[in-house]
Scaffold this motif. Structure first.
Motif, PDB file in Angstrom:
ATOM      1  N   LEU A   1       0.844  -1.198   0.000  1.00  0.00           N
ATOM      2  CA  LEU A   1       0.000   0.000   0.000  1.00  0.00           C
ATOM      3  C   LEU A   1       0.882   1.251   0.000  1.00  0.00           C
ATOM      4  CD1 LEU A   1      -2.804   1.257   0.078  1.00  0.00           C
ATOM      5  CD2 LEU A   1      -2.786   1.052   2.582  1.00  0.00           C
ATOM      6  N   GLN A   2       1.932   1.202   0.814  1.00  0.00           N
ATOM      7  CA  GLN A   2       2.856   2.343   0.867  1.00  0.00           C
ATOM      8  C   GLN A   2       3.479   2.579  -0.505  1.00  0.00           C
ATOM      9  OE1 GLN A   2       6.423   1.869   3.347  1.00  0.00           O
ATOM     10  NE2 GLN A   2       6.304   4.035   3.890  1.00  0.00           N
ATOM     11  N   LYS A   3       3.829   1.487  -1.161  1.00  0.00           N
ATOM     12  CA  LYS A   3       4.494   1.586  -2.456  1.00  0.00           C
ATOM     13  C   LYS A   3       3.559   2.154  -3.534  1.00  0.00           C
ATOM     14  CE  LYS A   3       7.824  -1.061  -5.082  1.00  0.00           C
ATOM     15  NZ  LYS A   3       8.587   0.174  -5.220  1.00  0.00           N
ATOM     16  N   LEU A   4       2.338   1.636  -3.546  1.00  0.00           N
ATOM     17  CA  LEU A   4       1.382   2.129  -4.551  1.00  0.00           C
ATOM     18  C   LEU A   4       1.111   3.617  -4.334  1.00  0.00           C
ATOM     19  CD1 LEU A   4      -1.121  -0.885  -4.650  1.00  0.00           C
ATOM     20  CD2 LEU A   4       0.512  -0.218  -6.436  1.00  0.00           C
ATOM     21  N   ALA A   5       0.984   4.015  -3.051  1.00  0.00           N
ATOM     22  CA  ALA A   5       0.713   5.426  -2.755  1.00  0.00           C
ATOM     23  C   ALA A   5       1.921   6.294  -3.083  1.00  0.00           C
ATOM     24  CB  ALA A   5       0.316   5.579  -1.291  1.00  0.00           C
ATOM     25  N   ALA A   6       3.120   5.793  -2.762  1.00  0.00           N
ATOM     26  CA  ALA A   6       4.349   6.552  -3.038  1.00  0.00           C
ATOM     27  C   ALA A   6       4.505   6.789  -4.535  1.00  0.00           C
ATOM     28  CB  ALA A   6       5.555   5.802  -2.480  1.00  0.00           C
ATOM     29  N   GLY A   7       4.051   5.826  -5.325  1.00  0.00           N
ATOM     30  CA  GLY A   7       4.116   5.955  -6.783  1.00  0.00           C
ATOM     31  C   GLY A   7       3.265   7.127  -7.272  1.00  0.00           C
ATOM     32  N   GLN A   8       2.308   7.558  -6.451  1.00  0.00           N
ATOM     33  CA  GLN A   8       1.437   8.676  -6.838  1.00  0.00           C
ATOM     34  C   GLN A   8       1.776   9.946  -6.064  1.00  0.00           C
ATOM     35  OE1 GLN A   8      -2.669   7.393  -6.762  1.00  0.00           O
ATOM     36  NE2 GLN A   8      -2.149   5.388  -7.621  1.00  0.00           N
ATOM     37  N   GLY A   9       2.917   9.941  -5.415  1.00  0.00           N
ATOM     38  CA  GLY A   9       3.396  11.168  -4.777  1.00  0.00           C
ATOM     39  C   GLY A   9       3.081  11.308  -3.295  1.00  0.00           C
TER      40      GLY A   9
ATOM     41  N   PRO B   1       6.868  10.403  -8.024  1.00  0.00           N
ATOM     42  CA  PRO B   1       7.040   9.248  -7.142  1.00  0.00           C
ATOM     43  C   PRO B   1       8.022   9.515  -6.000  1.00  0.00           C
ATOM     44  CG  PRO B   1       7.332   8.632  -9.450  1.00  0.00           C
ATOM     45  CD  PRO B   1       7.252  10.118  -9.405  1.00  0.00           C
ATOM     46  N   ARG B   2       7.725   8.937  -4.863  1.00  0.00           N
ATOM     47  CA  ARG B   2       8.605   9.045  -3.683  1.00  0.00           C
ATOM     48  C   ARG B   2       9.511   7.823  -3.618  1.00  0.00           C
ATOM     49  NH1 ARG B   2       7.977  13.824  -3.816  1.00  0.00           N
ATOM     50  NH2 ARG B   2       5.807  14.431  -4.075  1.00  0.00           N
TER      51      ARG B   2
ATOM     52  N   ASP C   1      15.882  12.064  11.104  1.00  0.00           N
ATOM     53  CA  ASP C   1      14.937  11.666  10.052  1.00  0.00           C
ATOM     54  C   ASP C   1      15.688  10.887   8.971  1.00  0.00           C
ATOM     55  OD1 ASP C   1      16.373  13.599   8.746  1.00  0.00           O
ATOM     56  OD2 ASP C   1      14.667  14.901   8.286  1.00  0.00           O
ATOM     57  N   ILE C   2      14.941  10.464   7.972  1.00  0.00           N
ATOM     58  CA  ILE C   2      15.518   9.558   6.972  1.00  0.00           C
ATOM     59  C   ILE C   2      16.621  10.244   6.168  1.00  0.00           C
ATOM     60  CG2 ILE C   2      13.798  10.017   5.140  1.00  0.00           C
ATOM     61  CD1 ILE C   2      14.967   6.535   6.032  1.00  0.00           C
ATOM     62  N   ALA C   3      16.399  11.500   5.800  1.00  0.00           N
ATOM     63  CA  ALA C   3      17.428  12.211   5.046  1.00  0.00           C
ATOM     64  C   ALA C   3      18.677  12.386   5.909  1.00  0.00           C
ATOM     65  CB  ALA C   3      16.903  13.573   4.595  1.00  0.00           C
TER      66      ALA C   3
ATOM     67  N   SER D   1      13.107  12.261  -3.014  1.00  0.00           N
ATOM     68  CA  SER D   1      14.417  11.666  -3.290  1.00  0.00           C
ATOM     69  C   SER D   1      15.545  12.701  -3.268  1.00  0.00           C
ATOM     70  CB  SER D   1      14.393  10.953  -4.643  1.00  0.00           C
ATOM     71  OG  SER D   1      14.124  11.901  -5.657  1.00  0.00           O
ATOM     72  N   ASP D   2      15.229  13.935  -2.855  1.00  0.00           N
ATOM     73  CA  ASP D   2      16.250  14.998  -2.887  1.00  0.00           C
ATOM     74  C   ASP D   2      17.546  14.607  -2.181  1.00  0.00           C
ATOM     75  OD1 ASP D   2      14.345  16.405  -4.117  1.00  0.00           O
ATOM     76  OD2 ASP D   2      13.961  17.849  -2.494  1.00  0.00           O
TER      77      ASP D   2
END
Lengths: 570, 275
Positions: free
Chosen positions: A25-33, A194-195, A334-336, A373-374
């Motif tokens: 679900l996370q992946k499908l949503a990330a694909g849409q921003g 996409p994220r 955080d992740i970055a 992805s910055d």
């Protein structure tokens, strides 16, 4: 009305496919921003037992999931109890229980029976695909773009499982119509590009390779093992070496050996492993051998609670090892930051020839984050060791006293620069020397070379208004929820928040911050208030300083922090 | 001394007691093995732990690291992996390799990384002034007069790491004696040349903390192994001597299992597959 944020809880037994459902679900949503964070909750079981995730989808930012869940998908209600403090149900939470749960007496009042298992059985004869049915239902409920979902399923190799079970997914989509889910429709993401999806452990491993790490030595330990796994997959391709050592003592020792021979070297562990690495930290600090150690903190003391997050290794990171043992302690929030500070760890370790401890934690390490992805595409400046200019072994002094206390370091094997070194007190040549004057000078050298780090203002971030007289200092993953709570309480103009990513040596900017406030609140997830005591040992804190510190094992909730933060704001 | 051999000694004077067996190893390395191998000093890395013998890197003009107790063999592996062209030698005592660092040895063996591990086995902790070590002779065997003087004798049996190393299948296992520098130098040469993990146990006198009888007794009954020739067995053995075959791990294990006080076999006990 469409929403900008939604929080979904998923719980079940091992084997129910909770992780697969959440991450698809996370992946499908990330694909849409959509941005998201998905922390994992699990126990110490080897197989089976309960497992749960909490997924927050957000149109703007990768926010920490709300305390309460909006939708709760549960495959095994008896397991839910293990996670009830992480996945809190509100009055209006829609609880979707699997049809197999029908007849259970303790189901919550508002639950609905969704035919996840039934649909799966009808299609395949087994209930195995119930999570895929649930996925179909959720994508429909959230109003994800159907067209882009279909494209992702056909194009993305990581979604092969979904492609192979498309009928179950479609059955789930159809199921959605039968439930009152219209309030969960998400607005399109503000920017629909996409994220990328990362957990902190993967970010650390990728960044290490980016920084030029070509030697990794580890030992399996929860919750740090993913770093070793990522390195195992990637490092050999980059021409690097990786060994799963016999213990953490060996892992750290091998890293020291590789570093002496000129490689950028790293090890990663959690608290119990860091205990074992302590003697090597002392050696590397004394012999000035660059070494990066990542500690993905878990609940202590002793074995503690391996799969749960805490920030209780700070004392150990700052003080562990006998003698006067300088080192550097960094902590991303955080992740970055996991990515950026891993690179920074290598830069500092290599340039200053010292030990750098990167303190991550279970939350940062294992929460899957869909982010911009910055941080991956940014330019990072890499710093290298100072090498000797000449090739004159007779005059080469490995520990030459220089103006900045950093001595050029030959790699073992370099032509013409033979030297011997030791963990014994030593002179400029590296020869054993235990006279007082030499030892005093060498201590001064090893400590003073790190002094410039105190001016690295960019490693301390202050959020809020400069003139605020009320301040919070917090660190690591706790900073995320503190910042969000301050914002949601609407207190950004009243309360400023200082988040140090460099903790030791203490940056000057922290002192400037504490001097600028009348009231201070220190927030951290450990019982004894380790950061608070460290700060007190280094600088004067306002008379009106409060501490919110408690045992880990349960993430901070907005509700719990709101009380002390509101009290601070007055 | 030729100009070449002088190159491998650094200018630092050893801290060892006069007559210490560690001088034998120093000579075997700097006057025999390294000059004969002809490897330049800047391509050699000697890592040691803590103990009398672990002071050795400072006395040799190669890259060297007198590290921490028990960890020489892991540091050596890391260096070799990062820079495979280096000749890497790990040196330490019986306490270093068999006691505090004992857990690392079998893993170094099974990885078969191309380093040479030299254990200076003097049956005692010399640097701490005479404490028992895993190889100190055991009282129950009636060896009281061979024990180090100032401390109570050990109750634990001797840890036989030589047999252990054979059993784990280290790809090159040898035993030398500090009093025979030429033979020891040759063993080290062979160990370095062997592509894989080499383990060399060196029987060494401690002139300060062991009674002289201990080393005298060991020295009096050593036997040199030669491939294809009959092995000498201790008087207590009822077996018929066999022809030495370093490729046969079972025969090698038998040789390793004879207590050093009864019969210490010097030479290459076992040579297995190269890396």
């Amino acid at each position: 009305m469409m929403r900008n944020r939604i929080t979904i809880g998923i719980a079940g037994s091992g084997g129910d496919g909770v992780m697969v459902l959440g991450s698809f679900l996370q992946k499908l949503a990330a694909g849409q921003g959509y941005f998201s964070q998905m922390p994992r909750y699990y126990g110490a079981q080897i197989r089976g037992g309960g497992t749960a995730v909490k997924l927050s989808l957000d149109t703007e930012l990768p926010t920490v999931p709300e305390d309460n869940v909006d939708i709760m998908v549960c495959f095994d209600w008896s397991r839910y109890a293990e996670f009830k403090s992480e996945l809190v149900l509100a009055q209006d939470t829609v609880v979707l229980c699997d049809d197999t749960e029908a007849g259970q007496t303790d189901l919550p009042g508002q639950h609905l029976s969704a035919g996840f298992s039934r649909e799966s059985r009808t299609l395949t004869g087994s209930a195995l695909n119930k999570n895929i049915v649930a996925l179909g239902l959720l994508t429909k409920a959230l109003a994800l773009s159907e067209e882009r979902v279909r494209k992702a399923i056909s194009d993305d190799e990581e979604l092969t499982l979904l492609k192979d079970n498309l009928p179950a997914f479609e059955a789930g989509e159809k199921l959605a119509a039968g439930f009152p889910l219209s309030q969960f429709k998400l607005s399109p993401a503000l920017d629909d590009s996409p994220r990328v999806i990362f957990h902190g452990n993967a970010a650390v491993a990728r960044a290490a390779i980016r920084a030029g790490c070509r030697a990794f030595f580890g030992y399996p330990i929860t919750p740090a093992s993913e770093i070793m796994q990522e390195m195992q997959a990637e490092l050999p391709r980059q021409g690097g070496v990786i060994i799963q050592a016999e213990d953490e003592i060996a892992a750290a020792g091998m890293a020291v050996g590789a570093s002496l021979a000129g490689a950028k070297a790293m090890t990663a562990t959690s608290g119990p492993g860091l205990d074992l690495m302590t003697e090597t930290m002392g050696l590397a600090s004394s012999a000035e051998i660059p070494l990066v150690i990542v500690d993905v903190q878990r609940c202590g003391t002793s074995t503690g609670a391996p799969s749960k997050s805490e920030q209780s290794d700070l004392n150990q990171a700052i003080y562990a090892a006998h003698g006067d043992t300088p080192r550097v302690v960094l902590a991303p929030y955080d992740i970055a930051g996991c990515y950026r500070l891993t690179i920074e760890s290598f830069n500092i370790a290599e340039y200053y020839q010292t030990v750098v401890l990167l303190l991550s934690d279970q939350w940062l390490g294992q929460t899957l984050v869909a982010a911009s992805s910055d941080f991956l595409s940014k330019d990072y400046h890499l710093k290298e060791r100072k090498r000797p200019a000449g090739k004159d072994s007779d005059n080469y002094r490995r520990y030459q006293l220089t103006a900045d206390f950093i001595s050029p370091m030959a790699a073992v094997g370099d032509a013409g620069l033979v030297y011997q070194t030791t963990g014994l007190a030593h002179n400029e040549k590296g020869e054993p020397a235990s006279n007082f004057e030499t030892m005093q000078k060498m201590n001064e050298k090893r400590w003073q070379k790190l002094a410039p780090l105190r001016q690295l203002d960019e490693l301390v971030t202050v959020f809020g208004e400069e003139q605020s007289s009320k301040g919070i200092i917090t660190w690591g993953s706790s900073a995320q929820i503190v910042l969000e709570t301050v914002r949601e309480l609407g207190l950004q103009r009243k309360v400023k928040v200082c988040v140090p990513e460099l903790i030791h040596p203490l940056p000057d900017k922290i002192g400037t911050f504490t001097e600028s406030v009348e009231r201070l609140l220190v927030i951290e997830m450990n019982y004894s208030g380790q950061l608070y005591h460290y700060l007190r040992s280094q600088i004067c804190l306002p008379e009106r300083t409060a501490v919110y510190a408690r045992t880990g094992g349960r993430p901070f909730s907005r509700r719990e922090l709101a009380e002390s933060i509101s009290e601070l704001a007055g | 001394m030729t100009e070449d051999t002088k190159d491998y000694r650094s200018g630092i004077k050893p801290v060892w007691c006069p007559g210490c067996g560690d001088f034998g190893l120093l000579s075997a390395l700097t006057r025999r093995a390294l000059p004969n191998l002809g490897i330049p000093g800047d391509n050699v890395f000697i890592v040691s732990g803590i103990g009398c013998s672990s002071r050795i890197p400072g006395y040799i003009n190669t890259y060297g690291f007198n590290s921490i107790h028990g960890r020489a063999v892991v540091i050596a592996q890391g260096a070799k992996l990062a820079r495979p062209e280096l000749t890497v030698i790990a040196i330490g005592g019986d306490g270093d390799f068999f006691s505090i660092g004992g857990g690392h040895l079998p893993h170094a063996v099974r990885r078969n990384i191309d380093i040479t591990c030299i254990v200076v086995d003097n049956f005692v902790y010399g640097l701490t002034k005479g404490h028992i070590s895993p190889t100190t002779p055991n009282l129950e065997r009636g060896e009281e007069r061979l024990l180090s003087q100032p401390f109570y004798p050990p109750l634990d049996p001797v840890l036989d790491m030589l047999s252990y190393s054979v059993a784990t299948g280290s790809s090159f296992i040898a035993q030398g004696i500090a009093s025979d520098v030429a033979h020891l130098g040759w063993l080290i040469e062979e160990g370095v040349k062997h592509k894989g993990f080499s383990f060399i146990n060196v029987l060494t006198p401690c002139v300060t903390f062991n009674p002289p009888e201990l080393f005298e007794k060991i020295k009096a009954q050593v036997s040199y192994l030669k491939e294809g020739e009959p092995v000498q067995l201790p008087a207590s053995s009822k077996e018929k001597p066999w022809l030495h075959d370093p490729a046969d791990i079972n025969l090698s294990l038998k040789l390793a299992r004879f207590p050093v006080l009864e019969k210490a076999h010097l030479g290459i006990l076992f040579q297995g597959k190269e890396d």
